[in-house]
Design a protein around this motif. Structure first.
Motif, PDB file in Angstrom:
ATOM      1  N   THR A  55       8.627  47.361  18.553  1.00  0.00           N
ATOM      2  CA  THR A  55       8.227  46.297  18.320  1.00  0.00           C
ATOM      3  C   THR A  55       7.061  45.978  19.493  1.00  0.00           C
ATOM      4  OG1 THR A  55      10.330  45.556  18.378  1.00  0.00           O
ATOM      5  CG2 THR A  55       9.031  43.280  18.926  1.00  0.00           C
ATOM      6  N   ILE A  56       5.969  45.396  18.985  1.00  0.00           N
ATOM      7  CA  ILE A  56       4.248  45.445  20.321  1.00  0.00           C
ATOM      8  C   ILE A  56       4.184  43.710  19.540  1.00  0.00           C
ATOM      9  CG2 ILE A  56       2.384  45.501  19.733  1.00  0.00           C
ATOM     10  CD1 ILE A  56       3.925  48.257  19.513  1.00  0.00           C
ATOM     11  N   VAL A  73       2.960  44.950  25.471  1.00  0.00           N
ATOM     12  CA  VAL A  73       4.158  45.442  25.129  1.00  0.00           C
ATOM     13  C   VAL A  73       4.108  45.901  24.122  1.00  0.00           C
ATOM     14  CG1 VAL A  73       7.063  44.143  26.229  1.00  0.00           C
ATOM     15  CG2 VAL A  73       4.374  42.837  26.698  1.00  0.00           C
ATOM     16  N   ALA A  74       5.159  47.384  24.604  1.00  0.00           N
ATOM     17  CA  ALA A  74       6.254  48.000  23.505  1.00  0.00           C
ATOM     18  C   ALA A  74       7.781  48.620  23.914  1.00  0.00           C
ATOM     19  CB  ALA A  74       4.866  49.571  23.029  1.00  0.00           C
ATOM     20  N   TYR A 110      11.907  53.499  26.420  1.00  0.00           N
ATOM     21  CA  TYR A 110      11.836  52.165  27.875  1.00  0.00           C
ATOM     22  C   TYR A 110      10.515  50.760  26.888  1.00  0.00           C
ATOM     23  CZ  TYR A 110      12.643  56.173  30.163  1.00  0.00           C
ATOM     24  OH  TYR A 110      13.376  57.645  30.993  1.00  0.00           O
ATOM     25  N   ALA A 111      11.057  49.865  27.287  1.00  0.00           N
ATOM     26  CA  ALA A 111       9.769  49.144  27.022  1.00  0.00           C
ATOM     27  C   ALA A 111       8.805  48.906  28.256  1.00  0.00           C
ATOM     28  CB  ALA A 111      10.626  47.163  27.896  1.00  0.00           C
ATOM     29  N   ALA A 112       7.989  49.399  27.794  1.00  0.00           N
ATOM     30  CA  ALA A 112       6.508  49.180  28.134  1.00  0.00           C
ATOM     31  C   ALA A 112       5.480  48.042  28.345  1.00  0.00           C
ATOM     32  CB  ALA A 112       5.645  50.328  27.910  1.00  0.00           C
ATOM     33  N   VAL A 113       5.342  47.637  29.813  1.00  0.00           N
ATOM     34  CA  VAL A 113       4.687  46.646  29.718  1.00  0.00           C
ATOM     35  C   VAL A 113       3.008  46.852  30.753  1.00  0.00           C
ATOM     36  CG1 VAL A 113       4.335  43.783  30.473  1.00  0.00           C
ATOM     37  CG2 VAL A 113       6.065  44.950  30.111  1.00  0.00           C
ATOM     38  N   ALA A 114       1.833  46.476  30.263  1.00  0.00           N
ATOM     39  CA  ALA A 114       0.956  46.846  30.505  1.00  0.00           C
ATOM     40  C   ALA A 114      -0.156  45.846  30.845  1.00  0.00           C
ATOM     41  CB  ALA A 114       0.128  47.782  29.990  1.00  0.00           C
ATOM     42  N   PRO A 115       0.274  45.312  32.434  1.00  0.00           N
ATOM     43  CA  PRO A 115      -0.732  43.924  31.747  1.00  0.00           C
ATOM     44  C   PRO A 115      -2.700  44.286  32.684  1.00  0.00           C
ATOM     45  CG  PRO A 115       0.986  44.134  34.545  1.00  0.00           C
ATOM     46  CD  PRO A 115       0.719  45.544  33.897  1.00  0.00           C
TER      47      PRO A 115
END
Length: 301
Positions: A55-56, A73-74, A110-115
Motif C-alpha cells: 500500500t503506497i 509511505v510504503a 515494515y511500514a516505511a515513512v519518509a518525511p
C-alpha cells in the motif's frame, strides 16, 4: 553532474565533473525520471521495486511549527500492525530512490515513512544547481528536523496499521547524521542504521560551522536510546576514517551494546545509492543485509 563526495554536498574544491559528463547526466535524467538529476549517472541501473503487495500513500501531517509535513509511505497490504521505519533522505529529498528504499523496506515487512524535511524552503529533488540545493538544505536546522521526526512518530502512533512500539530509523548522507541524532533524542526509536553520515565537524570547520552542525554524533554516543549501526566507505573523501574511529571509540567507552561501525575499504561516499557513479554493489548488498538483520533483531523479535 557533480560527483558528490560529502554528505552535505560539494565544497568549492570539489567542483569537478564525473567522467560520464554533463551530457550523460542529461541522458540519465531522461531515462530515469524522478531521480535527483544533480547526482544521476548516465550508466546507472537503479533497482526499481514494484508496489505489488504494498500500500503506497502520499500524505501530510502537522509538524510542531504548524507546517503540513509531506511524507511518502510504503507498507505491506493488510491490517498489520507493522513495525515502522523512518527513512531520512539525502540532500535531494524525496526523489525516486528514497521512495524505492521505502518500497524495499515494505517488501521486508515494515511500514516505511519518509518525511520531506526540506520543502518548507523548496523541493531540492528536481534541481541541478548544487549551490541552490545546499542553500535549501541549510535551512533545515536541528530543531526543525527533530520536530519533523517527532511529528512522524506521533502520526504513526495514530495509524492502526503501525506498531508504534517497534520503531527504527535509517538515513543516507545528510540523513545518516540525522539517524545518530534522532536515536539519541527519542526513546521511541528502538534501533537505527546510519549510511555514511558525517560524525564530527571537518578539521577545518569554523566555530560557526561546528556550532551549526551540533549536536555531532561523536558527542552523542553515550546518549543513544537504541543500538545504531554505522555503515561507511573507506574511500569516502568527505568523511575521514579517523572520525569513524573516533565514533567507534566513543561507542566502546559508552558501552553502547549492539551499536557498531562497519567500514567497506573500497567503497566511496554514497555507495548504496544505485543511481550514482559511486555505487558499490558488494558494499551496498552487504549493508542492506546488515540493515535487515539489525531491524529484524530489534523490531521483529
Amino acid at each position: 553532474m557533480t560527483t558528490l563526495i560529502r554528505p552535505e554536498g560539494p565544497s568549492p574544491e570539489d567542483a569537478v565533473l564525473s567522467r560520464r559528463g554533463l551530457a550523460g547526466a542529461a541522458l540519465g535524467a531522461a531515462a530515469f525520471a524522478g531521480y535527483a538529476p544533480a547526482a544521476l549517472a548516465q550508466a546507472a541501473r537503479p533497482i526499481v521495486t514494484d508496489a505489488e503487495g504494498l500500500t503506497i500513500q502520499e500524505t501530510t501531517y502537522p509538524a510542531p511549527d504548524g507546517f503540513d509535513l509531506p511524507a511518502y509511505v510504503a507498507r505491506p497490504e493488510g491490517e498489520g500492525p507493522f513495525p515502522v521505519i523512518i527513512v531520512v533522505s539525502e540532500i535531494f529529498g524525496l526523489h525516486a530512490w528514497i521512495q524505492d528504499i521505502c518500497r524495499r523496506l515494505a517488501k521486508a515487512g515494515y511500514a516505511a515513512v519518509a518525511p520531506a524535511f526540506f520543502v518548507r524552503a523548496a523541493d531540492p529533488a528536481p534541481l541541478t544547481d548544487m549551490a541552490e540545493i545546499q542553500r535549501i538544505v541549510a535551512q533545515a536546522g536541528y530543531e526543525q528536523v527533530m520536530g519533523d521526526i517527532s511529528a512522524t512518530l506521533a502520526w504513526a502512533d495514530q495509524q492502526l496499521w503501525a506498531d508504534s512500539d517497534r520503531v527504527g530509523i535509517t538515513g543516507y548522507c545528510w540523513g545518516g547524521k540525522v539517524v545518530w541524532q534522532a536515536a539519541a533524542r527519542f526513546a521511541a526509536i528502538d534501533a537505527g542504521v546510519a549510511w555514511y553520515g558525517r560524525l564530527a565537524p571537518p578539521a577545518n570547520a569554523t566555530a560557526e560551522q561546528r556550532a551549526a552542525g551540533a549536536p555531532w554524533p561523536v558527542d552523542l554516543a553515550g546518549e543513544l536510546r537504541g543500538p545504531v549501526i554505522g555503515l561507511y566507505g573507506g574511500q569516502d573523501r568527505g568523511i575521514p576514517l579517523d572520525t569513524v574511529e573516533q565514533m567507534r571509540a566513543a561507542l566502546t567507552r559508552a558501552g553502547s551494546a549492539g551499536s557498531e561501525m562497519v567500514v567497506y575499504p573500497d567503497a566511496q561516499h554514497g555507495f548504496h545509492a544505485d543511481y550514482r557513479a559511486g555505487y558499490d554493489a558488494a558494499a551496498a548488498e552487504d549493508g542492506w543485509r546488515r540493515l535487515l538483520a539489525h531491524f529484524h533483531t530489534h523490531l521483529k523479535s
